[in-house]
Design a protein around this motif. Structure first.
Motif, PDB file in Angstrom:
ATOM      1  N   HIS A 614       7.198   1.557   2.368  1.00  0.00           N
ATOM      2  CA  HIS A 614       6.995   1.114   3.751  1.00  0.00           C
ATOM      3  C   HIS A 614       5.747   1.771   4.337  1.00  0.00           C
ATOM      4  CE1 HIS A 614       7.592   0.416   8.027  1.00  0.00           C
ATOM      5  NE2 HIS A 614       7.504   1.728   8.201  1.00  0.00           N
ATOM      6  N   CYS A 615       5.626   3.096   4.154  1.00  0.00           N
ATOM      7  CA  CYS A 615       4.473   3.806   4.708  1.00  0.00           C
ATOM      8  C   CYS A 615       3.170   3.368   4.037  1.00  0.00           C
ATOM      9  CB  CYS A 615       4.668   5.317   4.544  1.00  0.00           C
ATOM     10  SG  CYS A 615       5.980   5.990   5.591  1.00  0.00           S
ATOM     11  N   LYS A 616       3.226   3.103   2.749  1.00  0.00           N
ATOM     12  CA  LYS A 616       2.039   2.623   2.047  1.00  0.00           C
ATOM     13  C   LYS A 616       1.595   1.284   2.623  1.00  0.00           C
ATOM     14  CE  LYS A 616       0.384   1.463  -2.606  1.00  0.00           C
ATOM     15  NZ  LYS A 616       0.764   1.342  -4.047  1.00  0.00           N
ATOM     16  N   LYS A 617       2.568   0.414   2.900  1.00  0.00           N
ATOM     17  CA  LYS A 617       2.249  -0.893   3.478  1.00  0.00           C
ATOM     18  C   LYS A 617       1.638  -0.733   4.871  1.00  0.00           C
ATOM     19  CE  LYS A 617       5.477  -3.387   5.305  1.00  0.00           C
ATOM     20  NZ  LYS A 617       6.672  -4.231   5.534  1.00  0.00           N
ATOM     21  N   MET A 618       2.119   0.270   5.609  1.00  0.00           N
ATOM     22  CA  MET A 618       1.639   0.498   6.972  1.00  0.00           C
ATOM     23  C   MET A 618       0.398   1.397   7.008  1.00  0.00           C
ATOM     24  SD  MET A 618       3.752  -1.365   8.593  1.00  0.00           S
ATOM     25  CE  MET A 618       3.300  -0.982  10.282  1.00  0.00           C
ATOM     26  N   LYS A 619      -0.180   1.729   5.814  1.00  0.00           N
ATOM     27  CA  LYS A 619      -1.393   2.554   5.695  1.00  0.00           C
ATOM     28  C   LYS A 619      -1.167   3.993   6.164  1.00  0.00           C
ATOM     29  CE  LYS A 619      -3.517  -1.207   4.456  1.00  0.00           C
ATOM     30  NZ  LYS A 619      -3.766  -1.480   3.014  1.00  0.00           N
ATOM     31  N   ASP A 620       0.081   4.442   6.215  1.00  0.00           N
ATOM     32  CA  ASP A 620       0.404   5.831   6.562  1.00  0.00           C
ATOM     33  C   ASP A 620       0.508   6.600   5.250  1.00  0.00           C
ATOM     34  OD1 ASP A 620       1.342   8.227   7.500  1.00  0.00           O
ATOM     35  OD2 ASP A 620       2.926   7.373   8.754  1.00  0.00           O
ATOM     36  N   MET A 621      -0.641   6.906   4.631  1.00  0.00           N
ATOM     37  CA  MET A 621      -0.669   7.404   3.263  1.00  0.00           C
ATOM     38  C   MET A 621      -0.136   8.826   3.132  1.00  0.00           C
ATOM     39  SD  MET A 621      -1.650   4.604   2.198  1.00  0.00           S
ATOM     40  CE  MET A 621      -1.844   4.827   0.448  1.00  0.00           C
ATOM     41  N   THR A 622      -0.292   9.642   4.175  1.00  0.00           N
ATOM     42  CA  THR A 622       0.217  11.024   4.109  1.00  0.00           C
ATOM     43  C   THR A 622       1.737  11.030   3.974  1.00  0.00           C
ATOM     44  OG1 THR A 622      -1.626  11.818   5.466  1.00  0.00           O
ATOM     45  CG2 THR A 622       0.313  13.246   5.286  1.00  0.00           C
ATOM     46  N   ARG A 623       2.389  10.246   4.823  1.00  0.00           N
ATOM     47  CA  ARG A 623       3.853  10.153   4.734  1.00  0.00           C
ATOM     48  C   ARG A 623       4.283   9.489   3.422  1.00  0.00           C
ATOM     49  NH1 ARG A 623       5.574   8.205  10.798  1.00  0.00           N
ATOM     50  NH2 ARG A 623       6.094  10.265  11.669  1.00  0.00           N
ATOM     51  N   ALA A 624       3.551   8.474   3.012  1.00  0.00           N
ATOM     52  CA  ALA A 624       3.904   7.774   1.773  1.00  0.00           C
ATOM     53  C   ALA A 624       3.909   8.739   0.602  1.00  0.00           C
ATOM     54  CB  ALA A 624       2.922   6.629   1.513  1.00  0.00           C
ATOM     55  N   LEU A 625       2.874   9.599   0.509  1.00  0.00           N
ATOM     56  CA  LEU A 625       2.798  10.582  -0.574  1.00  0.00           C
ATOM     57  C   LEU A 625       3.990  11.535  -0.531  1.00  0.00           C
ATOM     58  CD1 LEU A 625       1.192  11.788  -2.921  1.00  0.00           C
ATOM     59  CD2 LEU A 625      -0.099  13.146  -1.263  1.00  0.00           C
ATOM     60  N   LYS A 626       4.354  11.965   0.677  1.00  0.00           N
ATOM     61  CA  LYS A 626       5.497  12.881   0.829  1.00  0.00           C
ATOM     62  C   LYS A 626       6.786  12.225   0.337  1.00  0.00           C
ATOM     63  CE  LYS A 626       7.822  13.081   4.568  1.00  0.00           C
ATOM     64  NZ  LYS A 626       8.342  13.238   5.956  1.00  0.00           N
ATOM     65  N   TYR A 627       7.021  10.990   0.746  1.00  0.00           N
ATOM     66  CA  TYR A 627       8.255  10.302   0.347  1.00  0.00           C
ATOM     67  C   TYR A 627       8.302  10.043  -1.162  1.00  0.00           C
ATOM     68  CZ  TYR A 627       9.586   9.383   5.228  1.00  0.00           C
ATOM     69  OH  TYR A 627       9.975   9.506   6.540  1.00  0.00           O
ATOM     70  N   PHE A 628       7.161   9.646  -1.746  1.00  0.00           N
ATOM     71  CA  PHE A 628       7.141   9.382  -3.193  1.00  0.00           C
ATOM     72  C   PHE A 628       7.429  10.659  -3.984  1.00  0.00           C
ATOM     73  CE2 PHE A 628       4.332   5.465  -2.486  1.00  0.00           C
ATOM     74  CZ  PHE A 628       5.365   4.592  -2.763  1.00  0.00           C
ATOM     75  N   ARG A 629       6.911  11.793  -3.527  1.00  0.00           N
ATOM     76  CA  ARG A 629       7.196  13.055  -4.214  1.00  0.00           C
ATOM     77  C   ARG A 629       8.683  13.406  -4.125  1.00  0.00           C
ATOM     78  NH1 ARG A 629       1.817  16.341  -2.047  1.00  0.00           N
ATOM     79  NH2 ARG A 629       0.431  15.722  -3.777  1.00  0.00           N
ATOM     80  N   GLN A 630       9.259  13.169  -2.954  1.00  0.00           N
ATOM     81  CA  GLN A 630      10.697  13.417  -2.801  1.00  0.00           C
ATOM     82  C   GLN A 630      11.502  12.486  -3.707  1.00  0.00           C
ATOM     83  OE1 GLN A 630      11.523  12.944   1.379  1.00  0.00           O
ATOM     84  NE2 GLN A 630      10.559  14.884   1.962  1.00  0.00           N
ATOM     85  N   ALA A 631      11.054  11.228  -3.801  1.00  0.00           N
ATOM     86  CA  ALA A 631      11.763  10.262  -4.647  1.00  0.00           C
ATOM     87  C   ALA A 631      11.727  10.697  -6.109  1.00  0.00           C
ATOM     88  CB  ALA A 631      11.143   8.869  -4.493  1.00  0.00           C
ATOM     89  N   ARG A 632      10.550  11.141  -6.570  1.00  0.00           N
ATOM     90  CA  ARG A 632      10.436  11.598  -7.959  1.00  0.00           C
ATOM     91  C   ARG A 632      11.371  12.763  -8.233  1.00  0.00           C
ATOM     92  NH1 ARG A 632       4.836  14.108  -9.906  1.00  0.00           N
ATOM     93  NH2 ARG A 632       5.545  15.647  -8.372  1.00  0.00           N
ATOM     94  N   GLN A 633      11.438  13.704  -7.295  1.00  0.00           N
ATOM     95  CA  GLN A 633      12.318  14.861  -7.474  1.00  0.00           C
ATOM     96  C   GLN A 633      13.778  14.426  -7.574  1.00  0.00           C
ATOM     97  OE1 GLN A 633      11.805  17.921  -4.521  1.00  0.00           O
ATOM     98  NE2 GLN A 633      13.595  19.075  -5.205  1.00  0.00           N
ATOM     99  N   CYS A 634      14.184  13.488  -6.725  1.00  0.00           N
ATOM    100  CA  CYS A 634      15.572  12.992  -6.760  1.00  0.00           C
ATOM    101  C   CYS A 634      15.876  12.303  -8.083  1.00  0.00           C
ATOM    102  CB  CYS A 634      15.811  12.030  -5.600  1.00  0.00           C
ATOM    103  SG  CYS A 634      15.821  12.798  -3.966  1.00  0.00           S
ATOM    104  N   TYR A 635      14.961  11.462  -8.540  1.00  0.00           N
ATOM    105  CA  TYR A 635      15.190  10.730  -9.783  1.00  0.00           C
ATOM    106  C   TYR A 635      15.179  11.663 -10.996  1.00  0.00           C
ATOM    107  CZ  TYR A 635      14.676   6.314  -7.218  1.00  0.00           C
ATOM    108  OH  TYR A 635      14.852   5.261  -6.359  1.00  0.00           O
TER     109      TYR A 635
END
Length: 664
Positions: A614-635
């Motif tokens: 969602h953040c990537k689509k909205m060009k909010d790249m800082t938040r997008a990077l944070k969420y993707f890192r959290q997702a990787r850790q969870c997976y």
């Protein structure tokens, strides 16, 4: 019968294709032609060469009588590789392959085991693992293609190329052929020659075959197409010359008659010659020590020019029990598994003797893989035509009833044969309400087994058939059965990308369910399909999402621990769809926190992943990077290497972009 005539060019082309594949690439080879033109003979001519260089030949023949499960046939073909590898490898070689598979699949190895059970043959340490519900949910057609692709990457190589032969492609469907496209278009190490044979006179433009050809062309996969017609007069004369052990000039007059009657069809020509011999029109003269014939008599005799009539006359001379066996086999398809023979033996003691007679007379053969099959499609077609049209449906139905009664509740995969046969008796079944419920339940069992086996199209077909046997008042009279059937149909519809149908079915569940507890499976099903919201733009879809949110709020109020995070994620997706950025972030964060508190690590990862996109689509790249890192850790904690790899690709894109910025 074992020698090929008049196909030198085609044989050279298919051999050249395999040689290129043996150099480390993948190709497609399509063979079109009418039934009896020699397609199978051409394909089989390459088998010995493949085996000689250590390749693996796997084959599946699609069947007009079992079009409901073409995807399963392709999966079964790949399952054959494991047995071939085991039979041809040393203990050390097996250990290497087993280690490579474990390294490739990691935590997803259980999915591979579920899809290809024969993987257990490669190591005594491989035992069928328990499959988590989340893993089962993920096994849709796309994930199956990806799993098979990864498997082929490991087992195929220039030293061990794979030759996948799919016969009678005219009865295949999109999902079955998508596997072929996925593997052939791979650029990361697959080494496979795909050979597809089909009757070009039985397919129209728009068929899945031509869609596959077009996709392969777009993907730059080298593709060869050949079309077989009848033999010319010279090649047919050579074939007859060899069969009779006579010089070509001596038998040319006979071969000219055969050509006139058979139009050069190799199969028809051989059957025609046998018919001449059986009628005494072609005889061996012991005085002259050669075959003799009277061409004038043959020309004037009323000999049919239809191969089906020839075969039919031959079959009608068989004992009744042998004819019955051939009829039964024809109803089941082009082959009959030995386990089915075991079921039928309980009702007929003479079935094995009849089978031996059918084999000795050249109608049936043992395929060496646990089944008996007709020697040719025309033989099956002839056997099926022995059943008069006015009793065909009843014959199918009676066969299904016999199989069902003899299985004693242990149908296994035979459930598909049983249900398909019994369904032919729909007209008489509909007159008996109690029998309707029995058949509806049978089809539901077949549908569930297909769904469990990653074949949603097959599942949906059986489940839809099941619904047609349900009475109009089924929600009142058979409430529990209606609930189970609806959940299965909705799940199958989603997996087939038939989203509107799935939503319609779930709406019915919400309306007819008598309690929140009865609605819970529907909520769960909706929560696993959140990504659909992004692809559905219609107003009707948004209404369905809002309905689901309202229903899930009710469930969350009674089971906050289980449903709160699902509700918040569903709300976040709707906000994202409507481009309400701040509200979406608030709901994503709430869903992440709720999943964390409930220790749903995989759902926490999913919420982080969705928030990242969602953040990537909205060009909010800082938040997008944070969420993707959290997702990787969870997976990573969850143990899904497939999801970790997927998220890592997104993170790699961020690293690449940062590198480019630094260069600037």
């Amino acid at each position: 019968k074992e020698k090929m005539y008049g196909r030198d060019i085609e044989e050279s082309l298919i051999t050249d294709a395999f040689c290129r594949v043996s150099s480390g690439t993948s190709e497609a080879f399509f063979v079109g032609g009418f039934s009896g033109s020699g397609k199978s003979m051409l394909v089989n001519s390459l088998r010995s060469r493949v085996n000689a260089v250590g390749g693996y030949v796997i084959k599946h023949k699609f069947d007009v009588m079992s079009q409901k499960k073409p995807f399963w046939g392709v999966i079964a073909a790949f399952n054959q590789i494991c047995q071939i590898i085991k039979d041809g490898s040393t203990h050390q070689g097996l250990a290497v392959i087993a280690k490579q598979l474990l390294g490739e699949f990691g935590a997803d190895f259980s999915l591979l085991m579920r899809l290809l059970p024969n993987v257990s043959l490669l190591s005594h340490e491989f035992a069928s693992p328990a499959i988590e519900v989340e893993a089962v949910e993920a096994m849709n057609a796309h994930s199956v293609c990806f799993i098979l692709l990864r498997f082929v990457r490991v087992v195929s190589s220039p030293r061990h190329p794979v030759m996948l032969v799919l016969d009678d492609l005219q009865w295949a469907d999109d999902t079955a052929l998508e596997v072929v496209h996925t593997i052939l278009s791979d650029t990361m190490g697959s080494c496979m020659l795909f050979v597809g044979a089909y009757r070009d006179n039985e397919v129209q433009m728009g068929h899945a075959i031509f869609d596959l050809m077009e996709k392969l062309e777009i993907s730059n996969v080298r593709t060869t197409k050949v079309f077989l017609t009848g033999l010319d007069q010279e090649d047919l004369n050579t074939m007859i010359s060899d069969a009779l052990c006579l010089y070509p000039r001596i038998c040319k007059s006979l071969s000219d008659i055969v050509f006139q009657k058979t139009k050069g069809s190799p199969f028809f020509a051989l059957e025609f010659m046998q018919s001449l011999r059986s009628r005494g029109l072609l005889q061996y003269n012991f005085n002259q020590k050669r075959w003799v014939w009277n061409e004038n008599i043959i020309r004037t005799e009323e000999i049919t020019d239809n191969v089906l009539h020839l075969l039919s006359s031959k079959m009608k001379g068989l004992p009744d029990d042998v004819q019955t066996l051939l009829k039964v086999m024809a109803c089941l398809g082009t082959s009959m598994n030995k386990s089915v023979i075991g079921y039928l033996s309980k009702s007929s003691e003479c079935i094995e003797d009849s089978l031996k007679k059918a084999i000795n007379d050249g109608f049936v053969e043992d395929d060496g893989a646990g089944s008996f099959k007709f020697v040719h499609d025309k033989v099956r077609e002839t056997a099926y035509n022995l059943i008069s049209d006015d009793v065909k449906q009843q014959f199918h139905y009676n066969l299904g009833i016999v199989l069902h009664s003899n299985c004693e509740g242990n149908e296994g995969d035979a459930i598909f044969l049983i249900a398909s046969q019994i369904n032919h008796g729909k007209e008489s079944i509909m007159k008996n309400r109690e029998l309707c419920i029995t058949v509806a339940t049978l089809n539901m069992k077949a549908g569930k087994r297909a769904l469990d086996g990653c074949s949603p199209n097959t599942a949906y077909s059986y489940l839809s058939t099941s619904s047609t046997f349900m009475p109009e008042d089924h929600w009142e009279s058979y409430h529990d059965l209606s609930l189970r059937l609806s959940f299965l149909m909705a799940s199958a519809a989603y997996s087939c990308c038939n989203y509107e149908e799935a939503e319609l079915i779930l709406r019915g569940v919400f309306e007819k369910a008598l309690s929140v507890e009865e609605k819970l499976p529907a909520y769960s099903l909706l929560s696993t399909r959140l990504h659909l919201i992004r692809t559905q733009m219609q107003k009707k879809s948004k209404e369905s999402v809002r309905l689901a949110i309202a229903e899930m709020r009710d469930a969350a109020s009674k089971s906050d621990w289980n449903f709160k995070n699902k509700l918040e994620l569903l709300e976040a997706e709707l906000y994202s769809f409507e481009k309400k950025h701040d509200q979406a972030i608030g709901s994503y964060d709430a869903s992440i926190a709720s999943a964390h508190n409930s220790k749903f690590i995989h759902e926490q990862g999913l919420a982080c992943e969705k928030a990242g996109f969602h953040c990537k689509k909205m060009k909010d790249m800082t938040r997008a990077l944070k969420y993707f890192r959290q997702a990787r850790q969870c997976y990573e904690e969850w143990g899904s290497s497939m999801k970790v790899d997927f998220i890592q690709k997104e993170l790699d894109c961020f690293d690449s972009q940062q590198t480019n910025l630094n260069k600037v």
